[in-house]
Design a protein around this motif. Structure first.
Motif, mmCIF file in Angstrom:
data_model
loop_
_atom_site.group_PDB
_atom_site.id
_atom_site.type_symbol
_atom_site.label_atom_id
_atom_site.label_comp_id
_atom_site.label_asym_id
_atom_site.label_seq_id
_atom_site.Cartn_x
_atom_site.Cartn_y
_atom_site.Cartn_z
ATOM 1 N N CYS A 76 11.128 25.860 0.938
ATOM 2 C CA CYS A 76 11.381 24.629 1.682
ATOM 3 C C CYS A 76 10.094 23.805 1.741
ATOM 4 O O CYS A 76 9.105 24.143 1.085
ATOM 5 C CB CYS A 76 11.910 24.946 3.081
ATOM 6 S SG CYS A 76 10.787 25.945 4.087
ATOM 7 N N ALA A 77 10.100 22.749 2.536
ATOM 8 C CA ALA A 77 9.033 21.752 2.469
ATOM 9 C C ALA A 77 7.773 22.113 3.245
ATOM 10 O O ALA A 77 6.715 21.535 2.989
ATOM 11 C CB ALA A 77 9.563 20.400 2.958
ATOM 12 N N SER A 78 7.844 23.034 4.199
ATOM 13 C CA SER A 78 6.662 23.376 5.000
ATOM 14 C C SER A 78 6.888 24.688 5.730
ATOM 15 O O SER A 78 8.027 25.168 5.843
ATOM 16 C CB SER A 78 6.354 22.278 6.021
ATOM 17 O OG SER A 78 7.342 22.260 7.048
ATOM 18 N N GLY A 79 5.803 25.238 6.263
ATOM 19 C CA GLY A 79 5.928 26.439 7.075
ATOM 20 C C GLY A 79 6.682 26.186 8.367
ATOM 21 O O GLY A 79 7.412 27.048 8.857
ATOM 22 N N THR A 80 6.504 24.988 8.928
ATOM 23 C CA THR A 80 7.266 24.622 10.126
ATOM 24 C C THR A 80 8.755 24.620 9.818
ATOM 25 O O THR A 80 9.569 25.193 10.568
ATOM 26 C CB THR A 80 6.842 23.228 10.628
ATOM 27 O OG1 THR A 80 5.433 23.199 10.793
ATOM 28 C CG2 THR A 80 7.520 22.898 11.951
ATOM 29 N N ASP A 81 9.132 23.999 8.706
ATOM 30 C CA ASP A 81 10.535 23.982 8.314
ATOM 31 C C ASP A 81 11.052 25.385 8.027
ATOM 32 O O ASP A 81 12.233 25.682 8.275
ATOM 33 C CB ASP A 81 10.730 23.097 7.082
ATOM 34 C CG ASP A 81 10.750 21.615 7.410
ATOM 35 O OD1 ASP A 81 10.607 21.264 8.596
ATOM 36 O OD2 ASP A 81 10.924 20.804 6.474
ATOM 37 N N ALA A 82 10.189 26.244 7.505
ATOM 38 C CA ALA A 82 10.614 27.623 7.251
ATOM 39 C C ALA A 82 11.069 28.293 8.542
ATOM 40 O O ALA A 82 12.091 28.999 8.579
ATOM 41 C CB ALA A 82 9.483 28.412 6.603
ATOM 42 N N LEU A 83 10.328 28.071 9.633
ATOM 43 C CA LEU A 83 10.729 28.622 10.924
ATOM 44 C C LEU A 83 12.001 27.972 11.445
ATOM 45 O O LEU A 83 12.898 28.657 11.973
ATOM 46 C CB LEU A 83 9.602 28.447 11.942
ATOM 47 C CG LEU A 83 8.451 29.437 11.853
ATOM 48 C CD1 LEU A 83 7.283 28.972 12.717
ATOM 49 C CD2 LEU A 83 8.896 30.836 12.267
ATOM 50 N N THR B 75 -1.426 30.392 18.846
ATOM 51 C CA THR B 75 -0.881 30.235 17.499
ATOM 52 C C THR B 75 -1.002 28.768 17.116
ATOM 53 O O THR B 75 -1.317 27.923 17.965
ATOM 54 C CB THR B 75 0.597 30.678 17.455
ATOM 55 O OG1 THR B 75 1.097 30.536 16.114
ATOM 56 C CG2 THR B 75 1.478 29.849 18.387
ATOM 57 N N ALA B 76 -0.743 28.471 15.859
ATOM 58 C CA ALA B 76 -0.597 27.075 15.471
ATOM 59 C C ALA B 76 0.606 26.498 16.207
ATOM 60 O O ALA B 76 1.624 27.171 16.393
ATOM 61 C CB ALA B 76 -0.401 26.957 13.964
ATOM 62 N N VAL B 77 0.501 25.246 16.622
ATOM 63 C CA VAL B 77 1.559 24.641 17.425
ATOM 64 C C VAL B 77 2.893 24.635 16.687
ATOM 65 O O VAL B 77 3.960 24.551 17.304
ATOM 66 C CB VAL B 77 1.148 23.213 17.855
ATOM 67 C CG1 VAL B 77 1.192 22.251 16.672
ATOM 68 C CG2 VAL B 77 2.009 22.703 19.003
ATOM 69 N N ALA B 78 2.863 24.752 15.369
ATOM 70 C CA ALA B 78 4.096 24.755 14.576
ATOM 71 C C ALA B 78 5.083 25.821 15.038
ATOM 72 O O ALA B 78 6.301 25.608 14.993
ATOM 73 C CB ALA B 78 3.762 24.965 13.098
ATOM 74 N N THR B 79 4.588 26.971 15.481
ATOM 75 C CA THR B 79 5.482 28.049 15.915
ATOM 76 C C THR B 79 6.369 27.587 17.060
ATOM 77 O O THR B 79 7.593 27.795 17.053
ATOM 78 C CB THR B 79 4.673 29.282 16.345
ATOM 79 O OG1 THR B 79 3.723 29.618 15.325
ATOM 80 C CG2 THR B 79 5.583 30.479 16.598
ATOM 81 N N ALA C 254 9.120 33.875 7.988
ATOM 82 C CA ALA C 254 8.767 32.511 7.580
ATOM 83 C C ALA C 254 7.304 32.471 7.157
ATOM 84 O O ALA C 254 6.429 32.990 7.858
ATOM 85 C CB ALA C 254 9.010 31.533 8.728
ATOM 86 N N TYR C 255 7.056 31.843 6.024
ATOM 87 C CA TYR C 255 5.711 31.737 5.457
ATOM 88 C C TYR C 255 5.330 30.272 5.290
ATOM 89 O O TYR C 255 6.154 29.463 4.852
ATOM 90 C CB TYR C 255 5.640 32.387 4.075
ATOM 91 C CG TYR C 255 5.908 33.862 4.020
ATOM 92 C CD1 TYR C 255 4.878 34.770 3.842
ATOM 93 C CD2 TYR C 255 7.214 34.354 4.114
ATOM 94 C CE1 TYR C 255 5.126 36.137 3.771
ATOM 95 C CE2 TYR C 255 7.466 35.716 4.045
ATOM 96 C CZ TYR C 255 6.422 36.606 3.872
ATOM 97 O OH TYR C 255 6.665 37.944 3.805
ATOM 98 N N SER C 256 4.089 29.955 5.581
ATOM 99 C CA SER C 256 3.526 28.656 5.240
ATOM 100 C C SER C 256 2.839 28.754 3.879
ATOM 101 O O SER C 256 2.236 29.781 3.546
ATOM 102 C CB SER C 256 2.507 28.226 6.292
ATOM 103 O OG SER C 256 1.796 27.083 5.862
ATOM 104 N N LEU C 257 2.932 27.676 3.116
ATOM 105 C CA LEU C 257 2.249 27.575 1.826
ATOM 106 C C LEU C 257 1.274 26.405 1.838
ATOM 107 O O LEU C 257 0.970 25.808 0.796
ATOM 108 C CB LEU C 257 3.281 27.425 0.705
ATOM 109 C CG LEU C 257 4.332 28.549 0.645
ATOM 110 C CD1 LEU C 257 5.420 28.217 -0.359
ATOM 111 C CD2 LEU C 257 3.685 29.890 0.315
ATOM 112 N N TYR C 258 0.781 26.074 3.018
ATOM 113 C CA TYR C 258 -0.216 25.021 3.217
ATOM 114 C C TYR C 258 -1.449 25.333 2.359
ATOM 115 O O TYR C 258 -1.746 26.512 2.110
ATOM 116 C CB TYR C 258 -0.570 24.985 4.704
ATOM 117 C CG TYR C 258 -1.474 23.886 5.145
ATOM 118 C CD1 TYR C 258 -1.003 22.598 5.349
ATOM 119 C CD2 TYR C 258 -2.828 24.145 5.391
ATOM 120 C CE1 TYR C 258 -1.853 21.584 5.790
ATOM 121 C CE2 TYR C 258 -3.681 23.140 5.826
ATOM 122 C CZ TYR C 258 -3.186 21.857 6.015
ATOM 123 O OH TYR C 258 -4.032 20.865 6.441
ATOM 124 N N PRO C 259 -2.178 24.320 1.889
ATOM 125 C CA PRO C 259 -3.249 24.566 0.921
ATOM 126 C C PRO C 259 -4.283 25.615 1.296
ATOM 127 O O PRO C 259 -4.830 26.288 0.411
ATOM 128 C CB PRO C 259 -3.898 23.186 0.773
ATOM 129 C CG PRO C 259 -2.787 22.225 1.018
ATOM 130 C CD PRO C 259 -1.955 22.861 2.101
#
Length: 372
Positions: free
Chosen positions: A56-63, A84-88, A183-188
């Motif tokens: 998917c498009a981002s780790g946030t979207d993965a969650l 944690t990162a606020v994305a969670t 859920a995994y992030s693939l951020y750079p």
């Protein structure tokens, strides 16, 4: 200046292969979804030992997708952490659920004791707990065995936030393999990072995987026909092609991260008042970050290291529950979050990325010793 992280170095290390992969996609002419994305999904599923991987498009979207794919939304409470990162936390709210934040243990991950105490004292009339999301923070496995047992005891769905722990193991078992989905992030800057944003969800459940694939593309099971209400969250083929190249290097990159961490730990051992990363029994961390606990001297250490040409970062300077968007508006677990709030004032991330040479690691060690 020695940077804390350097995604460009990761590109340069595999420049020829990455450039060739990008050319392949450009010349192929298929720029959304398609075989390149499907191939990366197969590769990542094989790497993690999962039956399915849905990009998917981002780790946030993965969650968000993991939550929605498991039927979690309005009226449900989801327990996670504030350190944690606020994305969670944002993902839980974006899925329509209610976050409840519990404290951390001495490894800066979800405390099983705080989780159990929170469930035992759940307030009447509050949204019912439906799921728990432990975060494998900094590349260190959380106490996932104990958390999984608590989740089973209380009939909670377990989702792992594995944004920072690609390939980490606990007792020989890869994190991301305990829950219904991970859920995994693939951020750079992540251990496996795209040249842009990206995310991926793994699961062994066929029905969940089917829901994830539909949800990420408008709820389509048949093109242009939304069977369910979905969203637009697609990993593009350019990123998938880059990630396929980088995935092949991930084991070697992980070994290098572990070697750098070992060099830090040996070189910084014995400094009074500077706590080095603790390793949970049976854990093999992948060191997304090498985080020291400098206590009340954290800001002083960071400033003096900067003066010596050493870049550092704080992960994370303000716990989610104390940030303006959430303060006073989010439920906290039993006993409050004292460990979380202390960590935010004391943690510091030293430079760490696979291309960091030993000479720079030694420079950082010498700089820390000189100012401590």
């Amino acid at each position: 200046m020695i940077p804390q992280t350097n995604p460009k170095a990761a590109y340069l290390a595999q420049r020829e292969a990455i450039d060739a992969a990008i050319r392949r996609v450009l010349e192929n002419g298929w720029y959304i979804q398609g075989e390149e994305v499907a191939a990366f999904e197969r590769d990542f599923a094989a790497y993690t030992g999962s039956k399915h991987a849905v990009a998917c498009a981002s780790g946030t979207d993965a969650l968000i997708l993991a939550l929605r794919g498991l039927g979690i939304g309005p009226g449900d409470a989801v327990i996670t952490v504030s350190h944690t990162a606020v994305a969670t936390v944002a993902a839980i709210q974006l899925a329509g659920a209610t976050p409840v934040l519990v404290d951390t243990d001495e490894y800066w991950a979800m405390s099983p004791q705080a989780l159990e105490a929170t469930l035992q004292s759940w307030p009447a009339g509050a949204p019912k707990p439906k799921a728990v999301i432990p975060v494998h923070l900094y590349g260190q496995p959380a106490a996932i065995t104990e958390i999984a047992a608590i989740a089973e005891k209380h009939n909670l769905i377990l989702i792992e936030d594995n944004a920072q722990a690609h390939g980490a193991t606990l007792n020989g078992r890869m994190v991301g393999r305990w829950g219904k989905a991970a859920a995994y992030s693939l951020y750079p800057t992540k251990n496996l990072g795209a040249i842009g944003d990206g995310g991926i969800v793994t699961t062994d459940d066929d029905s969940v995987a089917d829901a994830l694939r539909a949800l990420r593309e408008y709820g389509w099971r048949e093109r242009y026909i939304s069977a369910i209400a979905g969203m637009n969250s697609r990993l593009d083929p350019l990123q998938a092609a880059v990630l396929r190249v980088k995935l092949m290097a991930l084991p070697a990159d992980t070994a290098r991260r572990q070697a750098i961490a070992a060099r830090y730990s040996a070189g910084l051992a014995g400094l009074n008042g500077l706590a080095l990363p603790r390793i949970r029994a049976g854990a093999a961390p992948v060191y997304h970050l090498y985080v020291v606990d400098a206590g009340a001297r954290r800001d002083e250490l960071q400033a003096k290291l900067k003066d010596k040409g050493v870049g550092t970062l704080i992960h994370y300077p303000v716990p989610v529950h104390l940030q303006p968007a959430y303060q006073g508006k989010i439920a906290l677990g039993a006993g409050g979050l004292p460990n979380t709030e202390r960590a935010a004032k004391s943690v510091l991330s030293l430079p760490l990325f696979p291309q960091l040479p030993d000479s720079d690691v030694d420079t950082v060690i010498a700089a820390v010793k000189a100012v401590w």
